[in-house]
Scaffold this active site. Structure first.
Site, PDB file in Angstrom:
ATOM      1  N   GLY A   1       0.804  -1.214   0.000  1.00 57.52           N
ATOM      2  CA  GLY A   1       0.000   0.000   0.000  1.00 57.52           C
ATOM      3  C   GLY A   1       0.837   1.264   0.000  1.00 57.52           C
ATOM      4  N   SER A   2       0.382   2.277   0.729  1.00 56.65           N
ATOM      5  CA  SER A   2       0.975   3.612   0.657  1.00 56.65           C
ATOM      6  C   SER A   2       2.404   3.686   1.165  1.00 56.65           C
ATOM      7  CB  SER A   2       0.110   4.602   1.425  1.00 56.65           C
ATOM      8  OG  SER A   2      -1.150   4.735   0.799  1.00 56.65           O
ATOM      9  N   THR A   3       2.893   2.632   1.799  1.00 58.21           N
ATOM     10  CA  THR A   3       4.310   2.577   2.152  1.00 58.21           C
ATOM     11  C   THR A   3       5.177   2.862   0.933  1.00 58.21           C
ATOM     12  OG1 THR A   3       3.938   1.017   3.962  1.00 58.21           O
ATOM     13  CG2 THR A   3       6.126   1.038   2.983  1.00 58.21           C
TER      14      THR A   3
END
Length: 590
Positions: free
Chosen positions: A298-300
């Protein structure tokens, strides 16, 4: 010849007279010659007899020796040579210890029980008697083994002293004991996946036991140290167990890395197992999620997209990207979780975790540039650690515009947690990638690294990660006095035909202290469930971020990181403790 030796024989009388030194008759010389000839013939016969007896004796020794050897062989192998007693290890297997010398795995001598079925009087009776003191045995299976024609069968290995005494007290014929080494793990479940386990025959099967099997076996029994710090490991394990239970997550993963040396100070994978009873563990418990699991993060991944933008010079100061409306790419619609519905700067894209903005940056940079950056950060290959469990990532078959857009915010590519933690360690280490390792680095030892991004780009990403904690989705990860920088991540779990929006992978990647980056902390919760404390949210900012913050607060002193004396931070803590919880102000999350 016998006729010469009668009492009346004149030759006998002559010899007796000679022996008594009496005068001999005049005919003595002729008779004496005859007697000596007879004596020579008699001695020759005796000597021949002795030689025959020697040959016969030697032959009998060889024959009985062969029979004795065969008897010994049959005693152990049986007529069909079905089973043999395994040879004992010649050298003691070395201990595994943590970086401070705490014993993680050692070897003890134990008793193992075996039977000679040919000497067992009643197989059924013996089996039923053994089960009374060794309840894990199966009566029918043991009866079949004791009824076989073999001369050796294992009954149960690695008995406790009390079990051995109980078996001995039975007095059953055909049962014997032998000493065997047994691998023992004094800390039980703690660091089980990092340590691994060994077989009954002292061969490493997983973790460090397998990775360093040669050193443990051939290094004269000397201890093999690991980079794990059991003090740090304990706190990471305890925090993750609590958060996993609080949010009813299916699993939890935690990693602590030294950014300059690549040393793995903590590696937690839950659920876990007791390596002392590894054979009883379920496959899901033995799975080392920190290395073997591959997650869409995800947004990592937006931290890497920001690095791409800075490296390619895409986002100049003041430049914005239009995130007013959803983005349509290749038949798919890309939306923001909490849409700002306006043009966003690079910093705003990162702090507000905009999928639309990240996609626009990646597509402007292009698939080749994106792939090249991820390759330099070792995200397109297995994490280069000593453990064999390290898994290769799941990559898209075709890397086109759609894949470029979705990978920019961590979908369409699945990587191991250790690979992600190592990539963040490179950002924290002025853009220098250092291979992760489970072996401790000696003081003063030079660690080789590779400059994968420029120090300026790395610092730019780190600055924005600090902004995420101060004013963005990672506020709950802030550990007062340690100036945490980080990035939240929330990804829907892929299913057949799409993604399940009700099943999430929630994570937080932290670097601390921000002013002097030394350590990376990565926390992942698989399928957490929101509750009253999170107002129903299960995203990374609400679940994984606070876990990371608590871990940092606990382990900083163990690692020698001094807490900043911040009066404002202290007063804020006091106010928070004395003030009732206000109505929630939901920050934009992934």
């Amino acid at each position: 010849m016998i006729r010469f030796w009668r009492k009346s024989n004149p030759i006998r009388r002559t010899l007796e007279a000679y022996a008594d030194s009496r005068p001999l008759p005049e005919a003595a010389p002729e008779n004496l010659t005859r007697v000596l000839r007879v004596e020579n013939e008699d001695a020759s016969i005796i000597e021949d007899a002795r030689r025959r007896l020697a040959v016969i004796g030697f032959t009998m020794v060889i024959a009985f020796g062969g029979l004795g050897f065969r008897a010994i062989e049959l005693a152990f192998t049986g007529s069909e040579a079905v089973a043999t007693i395994p040879a004992q290890a010649e050298a003691r297997r070395g201990d595994l210890v943590d970086r401070n010398g705490q014993v993680l795995a050692t070897t003890l001598e134990t008793w193992s029980l075996f039977a000679d079925p040919q000497l067992v009087w009643d197989a059924r009776e013996t089996a039923e008697a053994l089960v009374t003191v060794l309840p894990d045995l199966d009566v029918d299976e043991l009866t079949a083994d004791l009824s076989s024609r073999r001369r050796f069968v294992w009954v149960q290995r690695n008995l406790t002293p009390r079990q051995r005494q109980a078996v001995f007290a039975l007095g059953m014929p055909g049962l014997e004991f032998r000493t065997e080494p047994r691998r023992v793990y004094p800390r039980g479940r703690l660091a089980a996946h990092a340590i691994g386990h060994a077989s009954r025959d002292m061969d490493g099967l997983a973790g460090a036991e397998q990775a360093f099997n040669s050193a443990l076996t051939n290094d004269g029994g000397r201890p093999v140290p690991l980079s794990i710090d059991m003090g740090v490991q304990f706190h990471v394990d305890e925090v993750l167990r609590r958060y996993m239970a609080e949010f009813q997550a299916q699993s939890a993963t935690g990693i602590v890395l030294d950014v300059e040396t690549g040393e793995i100070l903590s590696l937690v994978s839950l659920p876990d197992f007791d390596p002392n009873r590894a054979g009883e563990a379920a496959s899901g418990e033995r799975l080392n999620r920190a290395l073997q699991a591959r997650y869409e993060m995800g947004s990592t991944f937006k931290a890497f997209t920001v690095a791409l933008a800075l490296e390619q010079g895409i986002a100049e100061p003041g430049e914005t990207f239009d995130a007013t409306n959803p983005l349509h790419v290749g038949g798919y619609t890309i939306e923001d979780f909490h849409a700002e519905n306006r043009a966003l700067t690079l910093a705003e894209i990162f702090t507000h975790s905009s999928n639309i903005g990240s996609s626009l940056i990646a597509m402007e940079a292009g698939a080749d540039a994106q792939r090249d950056l991820l390759q330099r950060l070792r995200l397109l290959e297995r994490a280069p650690v000593e453990l064999d469990e390290s898994a290769s990532p799941l990559l898209p078959r075709h890397w086109g515009p759609t894949e470029t857009a979705t990978i920019s915010y961590g979908h369409g590519i699945a990587v191991s947690p250790l690979a992600v933690a190592s990539a963040f360690a490179a950002i924290a280490n002025d853009g220098v990638y250092v291979r992760p390792t489970l072996r401790p680095v000696r003081p003063g030892e030079t660690v080789a690294g590779e400059q994968v991004i420029s120090p300026e780009v790395a610092q730019g990403v780190l600055d924005l990660m600090r902004e995420v904690v101060e004013n963005g989705t990672g506020g709950r990860a802030d550990a007062p006095g340690f100036r945490v920088a980080g990035k939240t991540g929330t990804a829907e779990i892929p299913t057949r035909g799409g993604y399940d929006e009700d099943r999430l992978i929630s994570s937080f990647s932290a670097v601390f202290p921000y002013d002097d980056p030394q350590y990376v902390v990565l926390v992942i919760l698989e399928e957490p469930q929101g509750n009253a404390s999170t107002y129903g949210y299960a995203t990374g900012g609400w679940t994984a971020a606070p876990a990371a913050g608590e871990i940092i607060s606990r382990i900083a002193s163990i690692l020698g990181v001094e807490q900043e004396d911040d009066p404002l931070a202290r007063s804020a803590l006091v106010r928070a403790a004395l003030t009732p919880d206000p109505e929630p102000v939901v920050r934009p999350d992934e």
